[in-house]
Enzyme design. Structure first.
Site, PDB file in Angstrom:
ATOM      1  N   SER A   1      42.615  38.099  41.519  1.00  0.00           N
ATOM      2  CA  SER A   1      41.407  37.302  41.717  1.00  0.00           C
ATOM      3  C   SER A   1      40.373  38.114  42.487  1.00  0.00           C
ATOM      4  O   SER A   1      40.694  38.734  43.501  1.00  0.00           O
ATOM      5  CB  SER A   1      41.755  36.023  42.492  1.00  0.00           C
TER       6      SER A   1
ATOM      7  N   CYS B   1      37.625  39.472  44.958  1.00  0.00           N
ATOM      8  CA  CYS B   1      37.175  39.155  46.317  1.00  0.00           C
ATOM      9  C   CYS B   1      35.714  38.704  46.263  1.00  0.00           C
ATOM     10  O   CYS B   1      35.080  38.717  45.210  1.00  0.00           O
ATOM     11  CB  CYS B   1      37.336  40.390  47.199  1.00  0.00           C
TER      12      CYS B   1
ATOM     13  N   ASN C   1      41.124  50.247  42.082  1.00  0.00           N
ATOM     14  CA  ASN C   1      40.738  50.296  43.486  1.00  0.00           C
ATOM     15  C   ASN C   1      40.981  51.713  43.982  1.00  0.00           C
ATOM     16  O   ASN C   1      42.079  52.246  43.839  1.00  0.00           O
ATOM     17  CB  ASN C   1      41.580  49.275  44.274  1.00  0.00           C
TER      18      ASN C   1
ATOM     19  N   ASP D   1      42.407  46.128  53.374  1.00  0.00           N
ATOM     20  CA  ASP D   1      41.619  45.995  52.148  1.00  0.00           C
ATOM     21  C   ASP D   1      40.966  44.622  52.031  1.00  0.00           C
ATOM     22  O   ASP D   1      39.857  44.502  51.560  1.00  0.00           O
ATOM     23  CB  ASP D   1      42.486  46.271  50.920  1.00  0.00           C
TER      24      ASP D   1
ATOM     25  N   HIS E   1      36.150  49.053  44.889  1.00  0.00           N
ATOM     26  CA  HIS E   1      37.145  48.121  44.374  1.00  0.00           C
ATOM     27  C   HIS E   1      37.300  48.334  42.874  1.00  0.00           C
ATOM     28  O   HIS E   1      36.475  48.988  42.226  1.00  0.00           O
ATOM     29  CB  HIS E   1      36.721  46.688  44.670  1.00  0.00           C
TER      30      HIS E   1
ATOM     31  N   CYS F   1      33.356  41.487  44.889  1.00  0.00           N
ATOM     32  CA  CYS F   1      33.402  41.657  43.430  1.00  0.00           C
ATOM     33  C   CYS F   1      32.911  40.408  42.698  1.00  0.00           C
ATOM     34  O   CYS F   1      32.312  40.511  41.623  1.00  0.00           O
ATOM     35  CB  CYS F   1      34.815  42.042  43.002  1.00  0.00           C
TER      36      CYS F   1
ATOM     37  N   GLU G   1      36.953  46.313  40.260  1.00  0.00           N
ATOM     38  CA  GLU G   1      35.862  45.777  39.445  1.00  0.00           C
ATOM     39  C   GLU G   1      34.618  46.653  39.558  1.00  0.00           C
ATOM     40  O   GLU G   1      33.923  46.877  38.564  1.00  0.00           O
ATOM     41  CB  GLU G   1      35.538  44.338  39.869  1.00  0.00           C
TER      42      GLU G   1
END
Length: 150
Positions: free
Chosen positions: A82, A84, A46, A147, A57, A87, A59
């Site tokens: 996990s 968001c 991130n 965030d 982010h 993503c 990912e």
């Protein structure tokens, strides 16, 4: 090597990225995209704080670092937290076949939705990932809540 051991090795790459992000003053979330052969295709963390870019982010960074591929069905996105909704949408948009989640205790993102739509999801409940996020949330709540959009 067992599948669990292989997944933990993959998670170690993402966790290394999360720690790098924290060291840069950012949100400690890391990710890596792996090919079917277990090779790292791209990795990142991130960078929303560092770059002033709300879309960067972990990912997304890992996905961009991997570059263009003919298909993503046989790839695995490994992330320390996990994913968001943003993503999770990336995973669905490009048809990434598997998502490995370090932890979903501090934030329960879209991984259930991904599983409902045919993505293989593995949640590892990794204590190092959880401890890293808990510490960050306690120390920098204003950045964390920004965030995740609260």
């Amino acid at each position: 090597m067992s599948e669990t051991a292989e997944l933990r090795m993959m998670l170690a790459v993402a966790l290394e990225e999360a720690r790098a992000g924290l060291a840069e003053g950012g949100v400690p979330i890391g990710a890596a995209l792996f090919g079917a052969d277990g090779r790292v295709l791209g990795r990142g963390h991130n960078r929303r704080v560092q770059d002033g870019d709300p879309s960067m982010h972990a990912e997304t960074a890992a996905f961009r670092a991997a570059g263009r591929l003919r298909g993503y069905r046989r790839t695995t996105m490994v992330t320390t937290l996990s994913p968001c909704w943003y993503c999770s949408g990336l995973v669905r948009q490009f048809g990434i076949g598997r998502v490995v989640v370090g932890e979903a205790e501090t934030f329960h993102g879209g991984h259930d939705w991904l599983a409902e739509h045919g993505v293989e999801v593995v949640v590892l409940d990794d204590p190092d990932c959880t401890a890293l996020m808990r510490r960050f949330i306690a120390e920098r709540p204003e950045v964390w809540f920004e965030d995740i959009g609260e």
